[in-house]
Design an enzyme around this catalytic site. Structure first.
Site, PDB file in Angstrom:
ATOM      1  N   ASP A 213       0.853  -1.014   0.113  1.00 48.12           N
ATOM      2  CA  ASP A 213      -0.102   0.110   0.071  1.00 48.12           C
ATOM      3  C   ASP A 213       0.742   1.176   0.104  1.00 48.12           C
ATOM      4  OD1 ASP A 213       0.826  -0.691   2.530  1.00 48.12           O
ATOM      5  OD2 ASP A 213      -0.491   0.633   3.558  1.00 48.12           O
TER       6      ASP A 213
ATOM      7  N   ARG B  73      10.995   3.667  -3.698  1.00 50.94           N
ATOM      8  CA  ARG B  73      11.679   2.552  -3.744  1.00 50.94           C
ATOM      9  C   ARG B  73      11.932   2.293  -5.295  1.00 50.94           C
ATOM     10  NH1 ARG B  73      10.674   2.937   0.661  1.00 50.94           N
ATOM     11  NH2 ARG B  73       9.337   2.179   2.315  1.00 50.94           N
TER      12      ARG B  73
ATOM     13  N   LYS C 278      -5.477   0.685   2.530  1.00 49.18           N
ATOM     14  CA  LYS C 278      -4.966   1.771   3.415  1.00 49.18           C
ATOM     15  C   LYS C 278      -5.758   2.996   2.959  1.00 49.18           C
ATOM     16  CE  LYS C 278      -1.194   4.150   2.228  1.00 49.18           C
ATOM     17  NZ  LYS C 278      -0.133   3.793   2.951  1.00 49.18           N
TER      18      LYS C 278
ATOM     19  N   GLU D  69      -2.974   0.148  13.387  1.00 50.01           N
ATOM     20  CA  GLU D  69      -1.533  -0.001  13.318  1.00 50.01           C
ATOM     21  C   GLU D  69      -0.830   1.301  14.032  1.00 50.01           C
ATOM     22  OE1 GLU D  69       0.368   0.346   9.578  1.00 50.01           O
ATOM     23  OE2 GLU D  69       2.202  -0.019  10.199  1.00 50.01           O
TER      24      GLU D  69
ATOM     25  N   LYS E 137      -1.404  -4.304  14.196  1.00 49.75           N
ATOM     26  CA  LYS E 137      -0.074  -4.176  13.550  1.00 49.75           C
ATOM     27  C   LYS E 137       0.835  -3.336  14.271  1.00 49.75           C
ATOM     28  CE  LYS E 137       1.737  -3.239   9.029  1.00 49.75           C
ATOM     29  NZ  LYS E 137       1.563  -3.402   7.625  1.00 49.75           N
TER      30      LYS E 137
ATOM     31  N   SER F 130       2.910  -8.557   8.650  1.00 51.28           N
ATOM     32  CA  SER F 130       2.306  -7.746   7.721  1.00 51.28           C
ATOM     33  C   SER F 130       3.183  -6.839   7.114  1.00 51.28           C
ATOM     34  CB  SER F 130       1.102  -6.986   8.357  1.00 51.28           C
ATOM     35  OG  SER F 130       0.581  -6.095   7.346  1.00 51.28           O
TER      36      SER F 130
HETATM   37  P1  13P Z   1       7.002  -2.205   6.433  1.00 54.58           P
HETATM   38  O1  13P Z   1       6.937  -3.536   6.969  1.00 54.58           O
HETATM   39  O2  13P Z   1       7.831  -1.773   5.548  1.00 54.58           O
HETATM   40  O3  13P Z   1       7.393  -1.469   7.937  1.00 54.58           O
HETATM   41  O4  13P Z   1       5.694  -1.709   6.122  1.00 54.58           O
HETATM   42  C1  13P Z   1       4.758  -2.150   6.601  1.00 54.58           C
HETATM   43  C2  13P Z   1       3.320  -1.112   6.755  1.00 54.58           C
HETATM   44  O5  13P Z   1       2.715  -1.435   6.064  1.00 54.58           O
HETATM   45  C3  13P Z   1       3.802   0.115   7.215  1.00 54.58           C
HETATM   46  O6  13P Z   1       2.561   0.758   7.446  1.00 54.58           O
END
Ligand code: 13P
Length: 341
Positions: A23, A32, A96, A178, A220, A290
């Site tokens: 996401d 990236r 997301k 999260e 998360k 995740s």
């Molecule tokens: P990372 O595993 O790269 O930290 O990303 C997970 C994610 O969804 C962060 O919001």
């Protein structure tokens, strides 16, 4: 509705399966792609994500995929919606929904995640597009010399997470909650522990006040690790022991599963830490992955934007997902890593 929510949450953390975080916002995916020398066009983003969704990893090791706004509406090269590719693999599409972490007024150096306005309507659209779970990320930095994080920022972020979770459950969508404590900086592992404990306690308090059904959500969190620039790094055993300890003291057992973010750990560290936690045993919830970076760094490098590298990139992705699947079962070892590579 509640039975459906619970069933989705359980499927997201099914044995030996975890979630692919794909996401990245337009800004993040550009970063990236810059690193592998690929231009971030809509077509390249589609081609890259399509190769992952068509890989063997999807049917075996990936329970769900977190998508970005653009991707949930995109079609594969042959016209199949990307969401259908995920569903055909037996995996669950997710989305997301936060609008990112923005500077928090009156709290210099801290952020508040935005995106609650109009969220009920957007969730309805995402449900119609096939999303059955969502993600909202709160970002907590550590800078003890500056008094960061503060009570006001943790409280505001936890409240927003709980408001988001309530809107999700109302829409039949499982919220991934999260609250990420960043591993940037030079703080030690015990500071990470204390801040994470504070953040998780506050988050579950707000979830309670907003009447969240814990059985129908997935947490998360970050793992308990020292800052990247800390003088003293930690062993795999210490990270596992401290992470499990803080989670046991903060996360009710009604929560079906905890799916970690990788947060900037190396691919193998993220796998080894998860494996060590599962091996400790006696846990009241499922533990799984995740991951964004820890699942995608290898396939991105292998792909490098070239059609002739697609099979190689799919193999790299499937390998990382396989290693993390073994870790989620407590069956990973560094020998497995070499054997399969
Ligand atoms: P990372 O595993 O790269 O930290 O990303 C997970 C994610 O969804 C962060 O919001």
């Amino acid at each position: 509705m509640t039975a459906e929510l619970d069933a989705i949450a359980q499927k997201m953390v099914a044995d030996g399966k975890g979630i692919l975080a794909a996401d990245e916002s337009s800004g993040t995916i550009k970063k990236r792609f810059d690193a592998i020398g690929v231009e971030s066009t809509e077509e390249n983003r589609r081609d890259y994500r399509e190769l992952m969704f068509r890989s063997e990893a999807m049917t075996k090791y990936i329970s769900g995929v977190i998508l970005y706004e653009e991707t949930i509406r995109q079609k594969a090269k042959d016209g199949t919606p990307l969401v259908s590719l995920i569903e055909q693999a037996g995996s669950i599409p997710g989305i997301k929904v936060d609008a990112g972490a923005k500077p928090q007024p009156a709290f210099p150096g801290e952020t508040i995640t935005e995106g609650l306005d109009g969220l009920a309507g957007r969730l309805k659209d995402y449900y119609d597009l096939g999303a059955r779970f969502a993600k909202w990320r709160a970002v907590i930095d550590i800078d003890t010399a500056k008094g960061i994080p503060s009570y006001g920022s943790i409280r505001a972020n936890a409240h927003a997470l709980a408001r988001y979770a309530a809107l999700c459950q109302e829409a039949g969508i499982v919220p991934i909650v999260e609250p990420e404590v960043l591993m940037d900086g030079s703080h030690d592992i015990d500071t990470c522990y204390q801040v994470t404990e504070w953040v998780l306690k506050t988050t579950f308090e707000e979830l309670y006040y907003q009447r969240i059904r814990l059985e129908g959500m997935v947490l998360k969190p970050n793992m308990i690790v020292p800052g990247k620039k800390a003088a003293k790094q930690a062993s795999v055993e210490e990270v596992a022991e401290k992470t499990v300890r803080v989670l046991k003291s903060c996360v009710p057992s009604a929560v079906p599963g905890i799916a970690f973010l990788s947060g900037g750990q190396s691919d193998e560290d993220a796998t080894a830490h998860l494996d060590a936690m599962v091996k400790l045993g006696g846990l009241p919830w499922k533990l799984t992955y995740s991951y964004g970076r820890a699942l995608q760094a290898a396939p991105q490098k292998a792909w490098a934007g070239k059609a002739e590298n697609v099979a190689k990139a799919q193999a790299a992705f499937t390998h990382r997902a396989h290693m993390n699947s073994l870790a989620a079962l407590g069956q990973w070892s560094s020998e497995e890593e070499r054997k399969a590579a």
